[in-house]
Every structure is written in C-alpha cells, then in structure tokens.
Design an enzyme around this catalytic site. Structure first.
Site, PDB file in Angstrom:
ATOM      1  N   ASP A   1       0.855  -1.185   0.000  1.00  0.00           N
ATOM      2  CA  ASP A   1       0.000   0.000   0.000  1.00  0.00           C
ATOM      3  C   ASP A   1       0.896   1.243   0.000  1.00  0.00           C
ATOM      4  O   ASP A   1       1.662   1.461   0.947  1.00  0.00           O
ATOM      5  CB  ASP A   1      -0.877  -0.034   1.278  1.00  0.00           C
ATOM      6  CG  ASP A   1      -1.836   1.132   1.395  1.00  0.00           C
ATOM      7  OD1 ASP A   1      -1.812   2.004   0.517  1.00  0.00           O
ATOM      8  OD2 ASP A   1      -2.605   1.152   2.372  1.00  0.00           O
TER       9      ASP A   1
ATOM     10  N   ASP B   1       4.392  10.747   3.159  1.00  0.00           N
ATOM     11  CA  ASP B   1       4.422  11.216   4.554  1.00  0.00           C
ATOM     12  C   ASP B   1       5.515  10.499   5.342  1.00  0.00           C
ATOM     13  O   ASP B   1       6.184  11.111   6.186  1.00  0.00           O
ATOM     14  CB  ASP B   1       3.066  10.965   5.225  1.00  0.00           C
ATOM     15  CG  ASP B   1       1.948  11.675   4.488  1.00  0.00           C
ATOM     16  OD1 ASP B   1       2.217  12.717   3.876  1.00  0.00           O
ATOM     17  OD2 ASP B   1       0.814  11.166   4.522  1.00  0.00           O
TER      18      ASP B   1
END
Ligand code: RIB
Length: 328
Positions: free
Chosen positions: A265, A271
């Site tokens: 994923d 981030d």
C-alpha cells in the site's frame, strides 16, 4: 516537554477501501474496509516519533471526541499532541481506495484543518524545535505564519506542499528551507514559477511553457537541479515514487534510488518520507543527504504495510533495514 520536531498540520480520519481494481465511473466493486488515523500532518508526525525523535503534533479537529480517541495511538508512538477543537467544523475525513498493485486514489474533506489559525498555535510550543514541518492540508496563511516564526527561532523549516490546492500561496516558499514536493506538486510549482518559465524556453528544455511529469522524468540530473534552483528555496527534494528521490542543494545534487521492496500500500509513503526526513535531520546532525537516505528507508518500510499512520516503522526496524541494505 521539548520536541525536536514540531509538525503543524492536518489530522484526518482515513476511510480506506482495499479492492483488486479501482471502480470505473458508474461501477460498484466489493472491497475490504479499514478505517484509521491519517492526514498528512499526523502521518508525518507519527513517522518522526516512531523513528525515535521527540515530536509534537499541532492540529485541529471537530467537536466529535476525535482528539480524545486518538490519544492512545499517539501515546503508543511516543507522539505529543496539541489538538484545538473547532466547534463549527467537522474533523477532516478522507476516502481512500487502494488497488491490488498498492496504488491509491484519495478524496479528502479538510474540515477543521482549515480552521487552524495562527492564534491557535502557542508560540512556546514552536520555540524549542530543531525542525518544523507543514503541509498543504492547512490554511496557507497559517503555514506562512508557522514557517516564518520557526525560521526566526532558528529551526529548519520543511514544507511538503501536498496536496497542491488552487489557493497555493507562493509566499510560503520565502520561509521554507527544505521543500519536498512529489512529481505532480513539483510540476505545478514549476508551472507557476516565473523564473522557471524563462529557463524552460532555453536548451536543453526547449518547452513552450508547458511542463509535465513526462518532461520531468526525461530531464538529466543537471537540468533538474537547475530547475529546482529557480524555485529559490535552499533545498528542494523531489520525491519520485518508485524512482526514488532527487535532492538539490545550492551547489550540489544527488539522485537516490528507491529501495526495491514488496509493495502492499503506497498510501502515506510520501508522509513516511517527510516525517522520516525530519527525524533523520535530527539524528544525523542536519546532514541533508544522509537524512534523505534515512527517509527513503522509512518510506520503503511504510509501503510494505497497509494504512497510513499505522504503517510507519519504528526506529529498530529502520536501523535493521538500513544495516541489511548497506551490506548488500
Ligand atoms: O498522504 C496520505 C494522506 O493523505 C491520508 O492519510 C489522507 O488522510 C490524506 O490526507
């Protein structure tokens, strides 16, 4: 409590759906549902805290108990939080779809995040920071205020301009020391930068003003570096997904390859990189290249797990991963 990294940014409730293929317009597909904490700011703060750096997250939520519910998760990661409750807004929410290849599509409602204003940010909380991080999921006036104040305090200011919203205010770049866009954000920044436009008309770019991600990928490292310099930010790090990242400092540049890992994923990989970079700066005596190497290990580990904030690796995993890779 003294936090070396302070993140002022978004908190979002992520509603993630995992399915083999993205639905086409008009189609319904069946998938697995996993809700979890997210938001670019919060994810980056979790990444820095789990990497072992004292980190504070400052953000805003609606009056729905989110700040209270998220506390145990933040505490387990070692993250300090300062949530401001905005009675007239709802907590940010995102619908995320992840396909079988680990790619994602996201729709986000920013809600309370846009209600976070300079008056909500106590100056003493910013003062001890070595590194201050902001993203594009906050009000741009607040981002400008935070970066300006942090820079005056002597902190390294990092801006991840994600997502690039139409209201983006280039004035925030004046207070940014390290700018970390991905390919599409970099493309948008170049398109609206007057000195980039002049450079792009010359060789080897020879474009008539239009600049696309394809143009970006075709550039030599030297040409990309010159374009980064036009943005007039001391350090520009362009994250390039599976291609790694490109680091441009005033007189020197470096391309860093991504680690080859099994992707589950990719949501939150950017981030992980930004939060990992902030942690790396603190751990590695503010060395930009070394921090970028560290960040790419954090991003690689995060894409091997599902979810956003919950996928951020801890310091021990990062150290083990780097040790293995260094010996290859
Ligand atoms: O970068 C991933 C994040 O983008 C998700 O957590 C979602 O909340 C959106 O902000």
């Amino acid at each position: 409590m003294k936090s070396a990294v302070v993140v002022v940014g978004s908190f979002v409730q992520d509603l993630a759906f995992y399915t083999k293929d993205f639905p086409r317009p008009g189609e319904t597909v069946v998938g697995d549902f996993r809700p979890g904490p997210g938001g670019k700011g919060f994810n980056q703060a979790i990444a820095a805290a789990r990497a072992g750096i004292p980190t504070l997250f400052i953000g805003a939520v609606g009056p729905d108990g989110s700040a209270h519910r998220i506390r145990p998760f933040a505490r387990d990661a070692g993250l300090h939080t300062h949530f401001v409750e905005k009675p007239k807004h709802s907590t940010g929410a995102a619908v995320i779809t992840v396909n079988g290849a680990g790619q994602n599509q996201i729709i986000i409602s920013l809600g309370a995040n846009l209600g976070l204003k300079p008056r909500d940010i106590p100056a003493p909380l910013l003062a001890p920071a070595q590194v201050v991080l902001c993203q594009g999921e906050s009000d741009y006036a607040t981002v400008g205020y935070v970066l300006r104040t942090a820079r005056r305090n002597g902190a390294i200011t990092v801006l991840n301009p994600a997502p690039m919203r139409p209201e983006f205010d280039p004035a925030v770049l004046r207070h940014t020391e390290v700018l970390i866009p991905n390919e599409s954000e970099f493309t948008a920044l170049v398109q609206q930068c007057p000195s980039c436009a002049a450079l792009l008309r010359t060789a080897p770019y020879n474009t008539r003003g239009e600049f696309t991600e394809e143009t970006l990928h075709a550039l030599t490292a030297e040409a990309l570096h010159r374009l980064c310099r036009c943005l007039q930010v001391p350090v520009v790090i362009v994250t390039l997904g599976a291609r790694g990242c490109f680091v441009s400092q005033p007189d020197v540049f470096l391309r860093i390859n991504a680690h080859d890992v099994e992707v589950v994923d990719t949501t939150g990989a950017g981030d992980a990189f930004v939060g990992g970079f902030a942690a790396g700066l603190v751990k590695l005596k503010h060395n930009i290249f070394e921090a970028a190497h560290y960040a790419s290990a954090v991003a690689a580990l995060s894409v091997m797990q599902p979810g956003t904030a919950p996928s951020m690796p801890i310091a021990r995993e990062i150290a083990r991963f780097l040790k293995k890779r260094d010996h290859k």
